[in-house]
Each structure stands twice: as C-alpha cells, then as structure tokens.
Design an enzyme around this catalytic site. Structure first.
Site, short mmCIF file in Angstrom:
data_model
loop_
_atom_site.label_atom_id
_atom_site.label_comp_id
_atom_site.label_asym_id
_atom_site.label_seq_id
_atom_site.Cartn_x
_atom_site.Cartn_y
_atom_site.Cartn_z
N ASP A 71 0.88 -1.16 0.06
CA ASP A 71 0.05 0.00 -0.01
C ASP A 71 1.01 1.32 0.02
O ASP A 71 1.84 1.30 0.72
CB ASP A 71 -0.85 -0.07 1.28
CG ASP A 71 -2.30 0.90 1.15
OD1 ASP A 71 -2.47 1.21 0.04
OD2 ASP A 71 -2.53 1.44 1.84
N ARG A 194 8.65 2.90 -3.69
CA ARG A 194 8.43 1.50 -4.09
C ARG A 194 9.85 0.58 -4.09
O ARG A 194 9.76 -0.73 -3.71
CB ARG A 194 7.80 1.05 -5.12
CG ARG A 194 6.49 0.53 -5.03
CD ARG A 194 5.53 0.39 -6.37
NE ARG A 194 5.57 1.48 -7.19
CZ ARG A 194 4.62 2.64 -6.79
NH1 ARG A 194 3.90 2.81 -5.58
NH2 ARG A 194 4.75 3.79 -7.43
#
Ligand code: ITT
Length: 215
Positions: A71, A194
């Site tokens: 997330d 990420r």
C-alpha cells in the site's frame, strides 16, 4: 520452489516486483494468473501498513499461497500527513466514484495545490511511502520505503510526462529541481518509496525463505 502471489490485479506491478524481488527458489504470480476470482477485502485501515496487512492476510487465506501486498501514498507535513491512505481518492475524501484514473489524478492534484495555498516552499515538505507485507498465512515480514520531496508552488508545477498520480507536483529532495514526473522510470525506481520497500523486502525474503511452504 516457493510460489508467492502478489496481491494486485495490475500486471505492470507484478512484472515490476518480479524484477525487483528476483531470488533463486521464489516464483511470483499475480492474482489474475490463478484463474479464479477472489473477494477483494475492504481497505479500512488508517495506515499504509494496516491496509497492506489486510490485503496480504486476505489473499494468503483465499489462495492458500504466501502473499505479498503493498500500500502506498503521499504524506504532506503541512496537512498533518494527508492525503495518506486516501491518496488515490483524495478529491472525493476517500470515496470511490466512477471517475477514470486520469480524472482522479487531475482532481487530486488540484485539491492538493488548493489545500497548500499560501504555504511557502520550505513548509511544503512531503514524502511518498510504500509498505509491503508478506503473509504465509500470518504476517512473516514487513518492509517500508520512503521518497522525500516537496510539493511545488502553482505556476512552477505540474511538470513532467513520466509516472502517475502526484508525480507532476512532487519536487525530488535534496535539490527540489525536478519533479518525479521528470525522472525517467529507471531513475525514479532506483530512488522511490516502492524501490526502497522492495530492497528491504528482498532482504526479508532471504531471511524467511526457508519458512515458506513448498509449492
Ligand atoms: P488504486 O488505489 O487505485 O488501486 P494503486 O494501487 O495503483 O491505486 P498505490 O496503492 O500504489 O496505487 O498508490 C495509491 C495512490 O498513492 C496512487 O493512486 C497515487 O495517487 C499515490 N501514489 C503512490 N505512489 C505514487 C507514485 O510513485 N507517484 C505518484 N503518486 C503515487
């Protein structure tokens, strides 16, 4: 061989994580590769970690495979960490609507600039955050990555054609000279939230590999 399912229906994310998390003995598959429907859990958490955990647990239980979920979103200091977990639906206060992704991105960005009106550059600090959680079937590992920057002043942003979401507004630290939408994808991946979470998760996978069920 250990098979791990990546909790996303987005084939681009599966491919990206497959490359970033390559370890001998691990095979990554997407939910779509399993050829049957799954029930999507409601992301009711108030933190990225809570929502990544909800997804990892839900799909590990439904698929019977170890599951990796992520997330991510944007935290802006002057807004007390907003938009946070509602980053993708900030323009509608977190409510899902029928808007296309492009419409949503434009409306989210417009709202963010509006909320920061009158705030000077030094107080427009922000970060993208990504949480990854591995469940098999309980939580085995968690990894976090962050990407620091500032939200540009209207008139100087939006800028750049790469990326998505808030990238055209996000001036990358420490220079604040380019937006993350001006970085070519390989440069963004090397420094992004990420990318950072994936590097940390790779170390975790190495550590827990022998505790994963064989498949
Ligand atoms: P959905 O919530 O629509 O499924 P997603 O799953 O593809 O989107 P993420 O969780 O990765 O997206 O990120 C949630 C939101 O956070 C995303 O819609 C953007 O608004 C923002 N965001 C996350 N990473 C970003 C990035 O690298 N660049 C720009 N915006 C980002």
């Amino acid at each position: 061989m250990h098979r791990i399912v990546i909790a996303t229906g987005n084939p681009h994310k599966v491919e990206e994580l497959r490359e970033m998390l390559a370890l001998p003995g691990l095979e990554f598959v997407g939910l779509a590769d399993l050829g049957r429907p799954f029930e999507e859990p409601a992301e009711t958490g108030t933190t990225f970690e809570a929502n990544a955990t909800i997804k990892a647990l839900a799909y590990a239980r439904q698929t019977g495979l170890p599951c990796l979920a992520d997330d991510s979103g944007l935290e802006v200091d002057a807004l007390g960490g907003a938009p946070g977990v509602i980053s993708s639906h900030y323009c509608t206060d977190g409510r899902e609507t029928g808007m296309s992704r492009a419409e949503r991105d434009a409306a989210n960005n417009a709202r963010l600039l509006r909320e920061l009106e009158g705030i000077p550059p030094a107080r427009r600090t922000a970060r993208f955050v990504c949480l990854m959680v591995l469940a098999a079937p309980d939580v085995l590992a968690t990894a976090r990555g962050a990407f620091d920057g500032r939200i540009g002043l209207p008139g100087t942003v939006p800028r750049g054609t790469h990326g998505f979401g808030y990238d055209p507004l996000f001036l990358v630290a420490p220079e604040f000279a380019e937006t993350s939408a001006e970085l070519p994808p390989t440069r963004k991946n090397a420094m992004s939230h990420r990318g950072g979470a994936a590097v940390a998760m790779l170390a975790e996978l190495h550590r827990v590999r022998d505790r994963l069920p064989p498949s």
